[in-house]
Write a protein that holds these residues in place. Structure first.
Motif, short mmCIF file in Angstrom:
data_model
loop_
_atom_site.label_atom_id
_atom_site.label_comp_id
_atom_site.label_asym_id
_atom_site.label_seq_id
_atom_site.Cartn_x
_atom_site.Cartn_y
_atom_site.Cartn_z
N ARG A 121 35.43 82.32 45.41
CA ARG A 121 36.74 82.95 45.27
C ARG A 121 37.38 83.15 46.63
O ARG A 121 36.68 83.26 47.64
N LEU B 240 41.60 89.34 45.67
CA LEU B 240 40.49 88.43 45.40
C LEU B 240 40.87 87.55 44.22
O LEU B 240 41.04 88.03 43.09
N GLY B 241 41.02 86.26 44.47
CA GLY B 241 41.46 85.33 43.45
C GLY B 241 40.37 84.97 42.45
O GLY B 241 39.21 85.38 42.59
N PRO B 242 40.72 84.19 41.42
CA PRO B 242 39.73 83.76 40.42
C PRO B 242 38.74 82.78 41.00
O PRO B 242 39.00 82.12 42.02
N GLY B 243 37.57 82.65 40.37
CA GLY B 243 36.54 81.76 40.85
C GLY B 243 36.82 80.30 40.51
O GLY B 243 37.47 80.00 39.50
N GLU C 54 37.48 90.25 39.53
CA GLU C 54 38.48 89.22 39.83
C GLU C 54 39.86 89.86 39.85
O GLU C 54 40.14 90.80 39.12
N GLN C 55 40.71 89.29 40.71
CA GLN C 55 42.08 89.77 40.88
C GLN C 55 42.13 91.19 41.44
O GLN C 55 43.11 91.91 41.25
N SER C 56 41.05 91.61 42.11
CA SER C 56 41.08 92.92 42.77
C SER C 56 42.21 92.96 43.79
O SER C 56 42.42 92.00 44.55
N ALA D 173 29.77 83.47 44.75
CA ALA D 173 29.53 84.41 43.64
C ALA D 173 28.54 85.50 44.01
O ALA D 173 28.51 86.56 43.39
N TRP E 2 32.75 92.67 42.96
CA TRP E 2 34.19 92.90 43.00
C TRP E 2 34.84 92.25 41.77
O TRP E 2 34.57 91.08 41.47
#
Length: 308
Positions: free
Chosen positions: A80, A71-74, A41-43, A108, A39
């Protein structure tokens, strides 16, 4: 042989299973397809969630809500947060349908790691409004947290967690022996021998809005050994249909159906059979603001019936 627990079959009240090596049907010469979690990031995903319950003793009830997932940054460990926001309840005949949706923590590799603490979400606001003692409130907070985490885990595993890293031969059905619960009375069940059949088809249009045939469709069916929906007597049937992008495991639709036929007399005296069908569907639109449009209609329901 790949072990794949599937707790998302909670609507079906089933035990977990494993993918085995037994297969039937299909073309054997095709290459394996391996599903990957990727996915971006930032989806941002818009979701329509529908639950449709039919039984021959209480008629039909339908619940609907829609919301957005982001979905936020790791973080430093690559974890995430899958944040649920903009929840809109459209119909809610089931009390649980208005409970808050927790923020999930995903690593991850696509594994579910837990949820954010309750005090950081809307669940705490719900508890704070209740006129109960501190001890009772703490007890309720623990129960609510456990329920929210179970729901979040089931939801994620249904869409991603049970499938990432799994490999399939397109068009070939994998058959796995296991057990499943079948009703033996109004409130009683027993585990019976069953089999699970799983098939992956490729070149499937992702959705009406994304007609490119780059998705795959996973179809899972579980039934007691030697039984079908034409079998007389008590019976249970569960199926999952998931349409997803194999390169990312971004889902486009997911539907779980459970059908039960139960003798309310529990085998004592004249049988009194009753039927119920439960359908739960999620429909997804990616990278688009606004509602995800129409959900499954009656035509999308299975041919199992529970007449009111």
């Amino acid at each position: 042989m790949l072990s794949v627990p599937r707790p998302w079959l909670v609507i079906a009240a089933l035990s977990s299973g494993v993918f085995g090596c037994a297969t039937v049907g299909g073309a054997k010469g095709k290459d394996l397809v391996t599903l990957r979690f990727a996915w971006p990031e930032q989806s941002t995903i818009r979701v329509m969630h529908t639950v449709d319950v039919r039984s021959d003793w209480s008629g039909r009830m339908t619940a609907q809500r829609r919301y957005a997932m982001r979905l936020g940054p790791g973080d430093e460990q690559g974890r995430r947060r899958l944040i649920i926001q903009d929840v809109e309840v459209i119909e809610a005949p089931f009390p649980a349908f208005v409970e808050p949706l927790a923020t999930s923590i995903i690593d991850a590799q696509g594994e579910f790691q837990g949820i954010d603490p309750l005090e950081e979400g809307p669940g705490q606001d719900l508890l704070d409004a209740l006129p109960v003692s501190p001890g009772k409130k703490a007890q309720m907070a623990k129960a609510l947290t456990n329920g929210l985490e179970r729901e979040a885990r089931n939801r994620w595993d249904e869409w991603v967690g049970s499938w990432h890293g799994a490999s399939f031969t397109p068009g070939m059905t994998q058959v796995v022996p296991m057990t499943m619960s079948v009703g033996t009375g109004r409130k009683k069940t027993e585990e019976v021998p069953a089999e699970e059949r799983v098939r992956l088809d490729v070149g499937v249009p992702c959705s009406d809005a994304v007609p490119e045939p780059r998705c795959v469709k996973l179809k899972l069916v579980r039934e007691p050994v030697g039984q079908t929906d034409e079998t007389k007597g008590r019976y249970a049937h569960v199926e999952l249909e998931l349409v997803t992008d194999p390169a990312t495991l971004l889902p486009y639709s997911s539907r779980i159906i459970r059908m039960d036929r139960v003798d309310w007399n529990g085998g004592k005296g004249e049988p009194d059979f009753h039927e119920a069908v439960n359908m739960e569907q999620h429909t997804f639109i990616h990278g688009v603001e606004g509602p995800p449009g129409q959900v499954a209609t009656n035509a999308g329901m299975p041919r199992y019936h529970a007449s009111p």
